[in-house]
Design a protein around this motif. Structure first.
Motif, short mmCIF file in Angstrom:
data_model
loop_
_atom_site.label_atom_id
_atom_site.label_comp_id
_atom_site.label_asym_id
_atom_site.label_seq_id
_atom_site.Cartn_x
_atom_site.Cartn_y
_atom_site.Cartn_z
N GLU A 2 0.86 -1.18 0.00
CA GLU A 2 0.00 0.00 0.00
C GLU A 2 0.90 1.23 0.00
O GLU A 2 1.86 1.30 0.76
N CYS A 3 0.59 2.18 -0.86
CA CYS A 3 1.44 3.37 -1.02
C CYS A 3 0.63 4.61 -0.71
O CYS A 3 -0.50 4.76 -1.19
N GLU A 4 1.20 5.49 0.09
CA GLU A 4 0.54 6.74 0.44
C GLU A 4 1.56 7.88 0.37
O GLU A 4 2.68 7.74 0.86
N VAL A 5 1.17 8.99 -0.24
CA VAL A 5 2.02 10.17 -0.37
C VAL A 5 1.35 11.33 0.35
O VAL A 5 0.15 11.56 0.17
N ARG A 6 2.13 12.05 1.16
CA ARG A 6 1.59 13.21 1.88
C ARG A 6 2.56 14.38 1.74
O ARG A 6 3.76 14.20 1.54
N ARG A 7 2.02 15.56 1.89
CA ARG A 7 2.89 16.74 1.98
C ARG A 7 3.62 16.71 3.32
O ARG A 7 3.14 16.17 4.30
N TYR A 8 4.81 17.35 3.31
CA TYR A 8 5.63 17.37 4.53
C TYR A 8 5.97 18.81 4.89
O TYR A 8 6.45 19.58 4.05
N SER A 9 5.73 19.14 6.14
CA SER A 9 6.03 20.49 6.62
C SER A 9 7.28 20.48 7.49
O SER A 9 7.43 19.63 8.37
N THR A 10 8.19 21.43 7.24
CA THR A 10 9.39 21.58 8.07
C THR A 10 9.15 22.56 9.21
O THR A 10 10.10 22.97 9.89
N GLU A 11 7.86 22.90 9.43
CA GLU A 11 7.47 23.78 10.54
C GLU A 11 8.20 25.12 10.51
O GLU A 11 8.59 25.66 11.55
N GLY A 12 8.42 25.66 9.32
CA GLY A 12 9.04 26.97 9.20
C GLY A 12 10.54 26.99 9.38
O GLY A 12 11.16 28.05 9.41
N ILE A 13 11.16 25.80 9.50
CA ILE A 13 12.63 25.72 9.67
C ILE A 13 13.27 25.58 8.31
O ILE A 13 12.89 24.74 7.49
N HIS A 14 14.29 26.42 8.04
CA HIS A 14 15.02 26.38 6.78
C HIS A 14 16.47 26.00 7.07
O HIS A 14 17.17 26.71 7.78
N VAL A 15 16.90 24.86 6.55
CA VAL A 15 18.23 24.33 6.82
C VAL A 15 18.88 23.96 5.49
O VAL A 15 18.23 23.42 4.60
N ARG A 16 20.15 24.27 5.37
CA ARG A 16 20.89 23.90 4.16
C ARG A 16 21.06 22.38 4.13
O ARG A 16 21.67 21.79 5.01
N TRP A 17 20.46 21.76 3.12
CA TRP A 17 20.57 20.29 2.97
C TRP A 17 21.66 20.00 1.96
O TRP A 17 21.65 20.53 0.85
N PRO A 18 22.66 19.18 2.33
CA PRO A 18 23.78 18.92 1.42
C PRO A 18 23.30 18.41 0.06
O PRO A 18 22.32 17.68 -0.03
N ALA A 19 23.99 18.82 -0.99
CA ALA A 19 23.65 18.37 -2.34
C ALA A 19 23.92 16.88 -2.47
O ALA A 19 24.61 16.27 -1.67
N LEU A 20 23.37 16.28 -3.47
CA LEU A 20 23.51 14.85 -3.68
C LEU A 20 24.98 14.46 -3.74
O LEU A 20 25.74 14.94 -4.56
#
Length: 441
Positions: free
Chosen positions: A93-111
């Motif tokens: 069973e597959c389910e997709v939802r939106r994800y909230s970072t609760e207003g936190i902005h963090v630099r995520w390393p590139a691939l």
């Protein structure tokens, strides 16, 4: 520059059928959200189910279903497609939802790049108040940043066991600041079991190996299980600003011990009554079923054409006994009155319980002895009255039984012979005395 979409994808395995083929795509339910303020100024969230597909491939691939929203997962350091290998599409069973970072902005390393997110990110506007819209046939290209999975979503264990609850995680870059936590909760109560932070190296609690954590294994081993161990175990992973958790359910099941108060063969005299008890002891949970059946033992071995066992209806039950270890016990009994028509019948007790794949059965065979009495009259001239000799007849079951019957008959014959000889010898002196008296006259 495109709009960055944050979504979380859940896969639920509802079976264990193995497959050697990779899954190229999955039909999913995308739960979209519309957030607004109501008339009282409170935030309301409307959940909107939408048709979607999760598709594995390369950027620019055509969607498998052009009429649905497509989340195209491209190649990354974390292979989500491989993590669901070995399971048939129908079992997922597959389910997709939106994800909230609760207003936190963090630099995520590139691939594939080295780097660490900031530990104190600046707060921003809550993203769920202005979700970027997603069109009905839109194709969104994405990669996997963090993966959390388990192979033990539901576990059944016995008392005094040490089960291992599986929790595995992966991050798409090296050296992340990872926080792993385990919580237990049941009936409104919640308790922390374990906490680990990779940056500080601090560990609170036990049950998870530190060396295993370095390889992404956050599996938790319980101490010896008790009834109070039942509940939900939550494995959570935090890599700022991402957070994910999984709920694993633990159920305690203890199978019953079944016994009868009679042996494999019950011998009763005709007309006698016997209380027969079947007891199921030390089981958990409470759900148990005890049935009594009557059957011809010769028919029980037949596969075709054998009559079905007859369920006994006159069964009485004891009250449930709650033992000190929180397990239960129950007895089912009936009063068996011996008759020759029941001789040779097999009586079986069957106990069913959630912890058992098949019911536990205990049986005995009834043998009934009937009385056959004959009156033995005294010989002529002897003392008045008579004696009664009773022989017990039963279905011969062994050589010993036949020998016993023979010995009884021989003994009775001997007693009769001795009695006749004694009476004969007692009559002769009386004749001699009478003749002597007559000669004197």
């Amino acid at each position: 520059m495109g709009v960055f979409q944050k979504v979380v994808i859940y896969f639920y395995v509802i079976g264990v059928v193995r497959s050697v083929q990779q899954i190229p795509w999955l039909s999913c339910q995308f739960t979209d959200e519309h957030v607004s303020n109501n008339s009282e100024g409170h935030i309301e969230t409307q959940l909107i189910p939408r048709e979607a597909m999760v598709q594995f491939g390369l950027k620019g691939d055509a969607p498998v279903n052009p009429h649905a929203i497509t989340f195209l997962i491209t190649v990354s350091k974390l292979d989500l497609q491989r993590s669901i290998e070995g399971v048939e599409v129908e079992e997922l069973e597959c389910e997709v939802r939106r994800y909230s970072t609760e207003g936190i902005h963090v630099r995520w390393p590139a691939l594939g790049a080295e780097g660490h997110p900031s530990d104190q990110p600046p707060p921003g506007q809550q993203d769920y108040r202005s979700w970027p819209p997603i069109a009905d046939r839109e194709v969104l290209t994405t990669t996997v940043a963090m993966l959390l999975k388990t192979e033990t979503p539901s576990v059944k264990v016995r008392l005094r066991s040490q089960p291992k609850l599986h929790c595995q995680f992966s991050i798409d870059h090296r050296g992340p600041n990872v926080t792993v936590e385990w919580h237990w909760q049941s009936r409104g109560e919640r308790r922390m079991l374990f906490r680990y932070n990779s940056r500080s190296g601090e560990i609170h609690g036990s049950g998870v190996g530190k060396k295993a954590l370095a390889g992404g294994d956050a599996s938790y081993t319980l101490p010896f299980t008790k009834m109070s161990s039942e509940g939900s175990y939550i494995c959570s992973l935090t890599v700022n600003p991402l957070f994910a958790n999984m709920e694993l359910n633990l159920h305690v099941e203890e199978p019953p011990r079944v016994s009868l108060n009679v042996g494999p063969t019950l011998v009763l005299e005709e007309g006698k009554e016997q209380k027969v008890v079947c007891t199921a002891e030390n089981y958990y949970p409470l759900d148990v079923e005890i049935l009594w059946h009557e059957q011809n033992p010769a028919a029980s071995g037949q596969r075709v054409g054998a009559p079905l066992p007859q369920e006994l209806k006159n069964i009485l039950f004891s009250s449930h006994k709650h033992n000190q270890d929180q397990t239960y016990s129950l007895s089912a009994f009936f009063y068996l009155k011996a008759s020759l028509t029941l001789s040779g019948k097999q009586f079986s007790c069957s106990v069913s319980h959630p912890s058992l794949r098949m019911p536990i059965k205990k049986s005995f065979i009834l043998q009934v002895e009937g009385k056959e009495c004959s009156r033995v009259e005294a010989p002529p001239g002897g003392s008045r009255g008579s004696s009664v000799a009773c022989l017990f007849s039963a279905e011969p079951s062994s050589l010993m039984f036949n020998l016993a019957v023979g010995l009884v008959l021989i003994s009775l014959s001997g007693v009769l012979i001795i009695l006749l000889l004694y009476l004969n010898s007692a009559r002769r002196p009386s004749k001699i005395v009478r003749n002597h008296t007559e000669s004197q006259w």
